[in-house]
Design a protein around this motif. Structure first.
Motif, PDB file in Angstrom:
ATOM      1  N   THR A   1       0.846  -1.189   0.000  1.00  0.00           N
ATOM      2  CA  THR A   1       0.000   0.000   0.000  1.00  0.00           C
ATOM      3  C   THR A   1       0.878   1.234   0.000  1.00  0.00           C
ATOM      4  O   THR A   1       1.984   1.221   0.552  1.00  0.00           O
TER       5      THR A   1
ATOM      6  N   PHE B   1       5.771  -0.831  -3.133  1.00  0.00           N
ATOM      7  CA  PHE B   1       5.478  -0.497  -4.529  1.00  0.00           C
ATOM      8  C   PHE B   1       6.712   0.259  -5.028  1.00  0.00           C
ATOM      9  O   PHE B   1       6.772   1.483  -4.980  1.00  0.00           O
TER      10      PHE B   1
ATOM     11  N   ARG C   1      -1.657  -2.133  -9.492  1.00  0.00           N
ATOM     12  CA  ARG C   1      -1.811  -0.720  -9.146  1.00  0.00           C
ATOM     13  C   ARG C   1      -2.182   0.130 -10.356  1.00  0.00           C
ATOM     14  O   ARG C   1      -2.779   1.208 -10.204  1.00  0.00           O
TER      15      ARG C   1
ATOM     16  N   TYR D   1      -5.489   2.146  -1.633  1.00  0.00           N
ATOM     17  CA  TYR D   1      -5.440   0.803  -2.198  1.00  0.00           C
ATOM     18  C   TYR D   1      -4.468  -0.045  -1.401  1.00  0.00           C
ATOM     19  O   TYR D   1      -3.374   0.417  -1.033  1.00  0.00           O
TER      20      TYR D   1
END
Length: 466
Positions: free
Chosen positions: A356, A381, A415, A424
């Motif tokens: 996230t 990410f 994503r 998210y």
């Protein structure tokens, strides 16, 4: 099978949970008949050690359960998770257990240890019952255990009895029981309604692909959407898996099972939110109509995807479902999926990676994972890896070459389909316990759901549990 606490009774046999450092002093203060029994079978408070002490008349008077040392407890997700199975039939009380999260963990472990998957063979039920310990939220724990049992039942059921039809039936049964609305887009209607990648992955099977959509809660409540990967069996498609890798693929709908278990918890605890559950349900099969390596698919949101491996199908069906979810701009969008072997290489079967960009959500989930004994580990990410998922002839690559950072690149792929959502989070779960552990039988595992429930309950509260 739903595990519940026993009604309070003055006849419940007390269980004394004793750490190693206090066991000797506690034993020394017992009446002489009990001390005499401990002369024959000494008790040192070692973690998992259990002693039954009887009255002079022969009845079970008390149970001593070893709580061990902090170092011993740190090595188990559910210390004393096998306690119920070590006791004779009867009703027990645990009111002098450790306070706070440890007491809650002990009580939950008792309920979870009662789970049996008995669809195909009789398995003896757990005969020891526990009165809810003082200070725990008994109704909440019962609903957590029930949601876990639902998820595990779905995962444990083999694909001949848990294909897209049966997964849809399970979703409909849950929706009907909890007063939720449900709709399903099936077969070629997926193309008409712009879900091309769900259709492409599932079209080779004689069991029609579909998108299951459940809605529950007040229209003006904060919106939370859960998306679960529902690949009911994965052959690998034309990039066929070897037999050894195909053996556990009944669990490839573990993300769908987990979001259904979590949805049941949310609805039964009456959290004040607007819940949506999306499940792309397919079988990744082999036939003349199967999608192929080298194909380029166009997703719901218009991005093109080059197929470099048909065994990387989960992210394709999730992408269409996530794009639909993002169109509604929910406050929180969550995906759960048995997505990558790379996650298992990095963190093993018991610790799902969490992705996230929302720092507050990440902190809340980390705290919840610790207090609710539902492990998670945040992974990044990592934006510089974006180029790894960008091939030469399309916007995205479903299976980057090289084999590095497989869980991260899969998360980065997902994503790309969540623009518009307030926050998210992606959970790359395994959905399986390879070997039995305390309160965790071998087989289907519901991972991440209880930690996320803790966050949602703190944010959105709830009414009386059903």
């Amino acid at each position: 099978m739903t595990a519940r606490f026993a009604a309070p009774t003055p006849d419940a046999t007390p269980i004394h949970v004793l750490p190693a450092e206090t066991a000797e002093a506690f034993a020394a203060a017992l009446p002489a008949p009990a001390r005499a029994q401990l002369q024959v079978q000494p008790f040192a408070g070692k973690l998992g050690e259990v002693r039954l002490l009887f009255s002079p008349g022969g009845g079970l008077e008390m149970v001593l359960a070893g709580w061990g040392t902090a170092a011993e407890r740190a090595r188990q997700q559910f210390p004393l998770g096998n306690l119920a199975g070590a006791l004779p039939a009867g009703t027990y009380a645990l009111d002098d257990a450790p306070d706070g999260p440890d007491r809650t963990r002990l009580a939950l472990a008792w309920l979870l240890s009662a789970y049996r998957f008995d669809r195909y063979a009789d398995r003896p039920a757990q005969e020891a019952a526990l009165v809810a310990p003082a200070g725990v939220d008994a109704a909440r724990l019962e609903q957590e255990a029930a949601g876990v049992a639902l998820a595990c039942d779905l995962i444990n059921t083999p694909a001949n009895d848990m294909g897209p039809d049966e997964l849809e039936a399970a979703a409909r049964a849950l929706a009907e029981a909890e007063g939720a609305a449900v709709s399903v887009i099936r077969g070629d209607a997926l193309l008409e309604r712009n879900f091309p990648m769900i259709h492409a992955v599932g079209r080779a099977s004689d069991k029609a692909p579909r998108l299951i959509d459940i809605a529950w809660g007040a229209a003006d409540a904060p919106a939370v959407t859960l998306v679960g990967k529902g690949v009911c069996f994965d052959t690998g498609g034309l990039n066929i898996k070897p037999g050894a890798s195909m053996g556990l693929m009944k669990k490839d709908m573990g993300g769908a099972a987990t979001v259904l278990g979590l949805a049941q918890m949310i609805m039964r605890l009456k959290l004040r939110l607007r819940l949506r559950v999306l499940i792309p349900a397919v079988e990744n099969s082999i036939s003349a109509g199967a999608f192929r390596p080298g194909d380029v698919l166009t997703a719901r949101n218009g991005l093109t995807v080059e197929i470099n491996n048909t065994d990387a199908e989960g992210r394709l069906v999730l992408a269409d479902a996530l794009a639909l979810a993002a169109e509604e701009a929910p406050a929180l969008l969550v995906s759960m999926a048995t997505l990558t072997g790379a996650a298992r290489v990095a963190l093993g079967p018991d610790v799902p990676p969490l992705y996230t960009d929302d720092e507050a959500l990440a902190a809340e989930l980390a705290a919840a994972a610790a207090t609710r004994a539902d492990p998670l580990w945040r992974m990044p990410f990592f934006d510089p890896y974006e180029e790894m998922i960008e091939p030469e002839i399309a916007d995205l690559d479903n299976a980057p070459r090289g084999g590095f950072a497989g869980s991260i690149t899969a998360a980065l792929f997902l994503r790309r389909f969540v623009d518009g959502a307030g926050a998210y989070a992606h959970f790359d779960v395994y959905g399986w316990t390879p070997a039995a552990k305390p309160a965790r039988p071998r087989g289907g595992a519901c991972q991440g759901a209880r930690a996320l429930l803790e966050v949602l309950a703190a944010r959105h509260g709830g009414g009386a549990a059903r």
